[in-house]
Design an enzyme around this catalytic site. Structure first.
Site, PDB file in Angstrom:
ATOM      1  N   GLU A  60       0.826  -1.216   0.000  1.00 37.60           N
ATOM      2  CA  GLU A  60       0.000   0.000   0.000  1.00 37.60           C
ATOM      3  C   GLU A  60       0.859   1.264   0.000  1.00 37.60           C
ATOM      4  OE1 GLU A  60      -3.236   0.552  -0.369  1.00 37.60           O
ATOM      5  OE2 GLU A  60      -3.473  -1.591  -0.731  1.00 37.60           O
ATOM      6  N   CYS A 215     -12.523   2.707 -15.129  1.00 35.02           N
ATOM      7  CA  CYS A 215     -12.796   4.136 -14.990  1.00 35.02           C
ATOM      8  C   CYS A 215     -11.462   4.886 -14.938  1.00 35.02           C
ATOM      9  CB  CYS A 215     -13.615   4.383 -13.729  1.00 35.02           C
ATOM     10  SG  CYS A 215     -14.259   6.052 -13.626  1.00 35.02           S
ATOM     11  N   CYS A 222     -16.619   3.244 -20.389  1.00 33.25           N
ATOM     12  CA  CYS A 222     -17.950   3.287 -19.775  1.00 33.25           C
ATOM     13  C   CYS A 222     -18.850   2.166 -20.283  1.00 33.25           C
ATOM     14  CB  CYS A 222     -18.600   4.644 -20.021  1.00 33.25           C
ATOM     15  SG  CYS A 222     -17.627   6.001 -19.335  1.00 33.25           S
ATOM     16  N   CYS A 225     -18.531  -0.750 -18.137  1.00 32.60           N
ATOM     17  CA  CYS A 225     -18.533  -0.471 -16.703  1.00 32.60           C
ATOM     18  C   CYS A 225     -19.827  -0.949 -16.033  1.00 32.60           C
ATOM     19  CB  CYS A 225     -18.367   1.034 -16.487  1.00 32.60           C
ATOM     20  SG  CYS A 225     -18.433   1.497 -14.749  1.00 32.60           S
ATOM     21  N   CYS A 231     -24.294   6.094 -13.136  1.00 30.40           N
ATOM     22  CA  CYS A 231     -23.189   7.067 -13.088  1.00 30.40           C
ATOM     23  C   CYS A 231     -23.652   8.422 -13.635  1.00 30.40           C
ATOM     24  CB  CYS A 231     -22.016   6.535 -13.903  1.00 30.40           C
ATOM     25  SG  CYS A 231     -20.647   7.703 -14.015  1.00 30.40           S
TER      26      CYS A 231
HETATM   27  S1  SF4 Z   1     -19.662   4.800 -16.324  1.00 31.37           S
HETATM   28 FE1  SF4 Z   1     -18.947   6.234 -14.783  1.00 31.37          FE
HETATM   29  S2  SF4 Z   1     -17.892   4.972 -13.280  1.00 31.37           S
HETATM   30 FE2  SF4 Z   1     -18.107   3.753 -15.135  1.00 31.37          FE
HETATM   31  S3  SF4 Z   1     -16.229   4.088 -16.302  1.00 31.37           S
HETATM   32 FE3  SF4 Z   1     -17.712   5.572 -17.022  1.00 31.37          FE
HETATM   33  S4  SF4 Z   1     -17.326   7.363 -15.781  1.00 31.37           S
HETATM   34 FE4  SF4 Z   1     -16.362   5.670 -14.729  1.00 31.37          FE
END
Ligand code: SF4
Length: 374
Positions: A60, A215, A222, A225, A231
């Site tokens: 870390e 992200c 996205c 995602c 989001c």
């Molecule tokens: S949808 Fe939102 S959280 Fe997902 S990659 Fe795109 S910006 Fe990031």
């Protein structure tokens, strides 16, 4: 950083801060994150194999400001040489800084070394599983404490390192710089509410992986995602403006001449940097403000003056200033005296000779290599 516990999505949240109004159901968020982790999360990083408080702490601290690919070889070398708090506590600061050479942000290494000493002296070599004690250790902030407690002890603590901060800022549509204190306060509250009661280590790892793999700062994916449906940045087409950049302040520029005195045995003179400098504890060439100071340095070492050779200047940037450096080579045939023996070293330029164990900043390593080709 993956706990042995597996496969439950029976998630609960029992914290009063869960009353904060979220733009989506918490359980839905947690489930999507954990489902994504099961399929795509990182589960074979070197520090995930047999996580201990020590291995998690080292990883870390190295991962603060530095990416996994860069950290991995440093981590493996470090753990091999210092496999425990005790081994690290017994090491000299030169040995620790040598293994950190090139990784940058050397205060991290000095703090880690100090922490190992405190753990051995005050806690008998056992890392305390107690937030109030951990947060007092040198170089351990709230997020690193959360990582150790969740990854090594399975305790319910959130993390909020850079990747997690970026994911949350985008999901929640925060249009202010996330590093400002009032935004950080809000983000911590949200992070605390979102962390599930079970599978905490996997959830925290998943949030870091989402930020690092999906992200990402410049090219977020996205469409792949799991959080796109909830989001705000994605829905409002603001992915590329969130997180908002830190308000820029021009960094000051400092200048220095690095005097590289090379003797007849092909060795270059290095000095240990004093306790107040930016490279404190590390080794560098003597720094001079101008030619007058070069003359003073040459006099201190009793060097027979030869022609100065000015090399191409370069810029090295720290978080708080730029350093414009001009390397100056001085081939010397005679050196009659040295100041403070233990803070001076003649470093061999011939790669076949044994190198002393010293912490060398990356630009110094590069210049030594360059000198070796002269
Ligand atoms: S949808 Fe939102 S959280 Fe997902 S990659 Fe795109 S910006 Fe990031």
């Amino acid at each position: 950083m993956v706990s042995a516990e597996k496969s439950t999505h029976n998630l609960h949240l029992h914290h009063p801060l869960s009353l904060i109004p979220f733009p989506f159901p918490l359980v839905k968020f947690q489930t999507r994150v954990l489902d994504w982790f099961d399929k795509h999360g990182r589960k074979t990083l070197p520090w995930q194999k047999k996580p201990t408080p020590y291995s998690i702490l080292v990883s870390e601290v190295m991962l603060q400001q530095t990416q996994v690919n860069t950290v991995t070889p440093y981590y493996l070398r470090f753990i091999q040489k210092f496999p425990s708090f005790m081994a690290l506590a017994r090491a000299s600061v030169d040995e620790v800084l040598e293994l950190w050479s090139g990784l940058g942000y050397y205060a991290r290494a000095r703090n880690l070394h100090q922490t190992a000493k405190i753990v051995c002296e005050q806690y008998g070599g056992e890392f305390p599983p107690d937030y109030a004690k951990i947060i007092k250790l040198p170089g351990i902030g709230r997020s690193t404490a959360g990582a150790i407690l969740s990854f090594a002890f399975g305790a319910r603590h959130p993390i909020l390192e850079g990747n997690v901060r970026r994911v949350l800022a985008r999901v929640l549509g925060i249009k202010e710089w996330p590093g400002s204190p009032h935004v950080m306060t809000k983000l911590w509250k949200w992070a605390l509410c979102l962390v599930p009661a079970r599978r905490v280590a996997e959830y925290n790892q998943a949030m870091m992986d989402l930020g690092a793999l999906v992200c990402t700062r410049r090219f977020p994916r996205c469409l792949e995602c799991p959080l796109s449906g909830m989001c705000v940045a994605y829905k409002e087409g603001e992915v590329h403006v969130i997180p908002v950049a830190k308000p820029s302040r021009l960094k000051p520029v400092k200048r220095a001449l690095f005097l590289m005195i090379v003797d007849r045995s092909s060795r270059v003179l290095l000095e240990r940097q004093n306790e107040r400098g930016v490279w404190r504890g590390l080794w560098s060439f003597p720094h001079c403000d101008g030619v007058d100071e070069i003359n003073r340095t040459v006099a201190i070492y009793g060097v027979k003056t030869g022609a100065l050779q000015f090399l191409t200047p370069f810029r090295h940037t720290f978080t708080h200033f730029h350093w414009d450096i001009t390397p100056v080579v001085l081939q010397s045939s005679r050196i009659s005296k040295q100041k403070g023996q233990e803070d001076v070293c003649w470093y061999p330029l011939d790669a076949s000779r044994e190198e002393p164990s010293l912490g060398l900043p990356a630009p110094i390593k590069r210049l030594i290599k360059l000198l070796g080709t002269f």
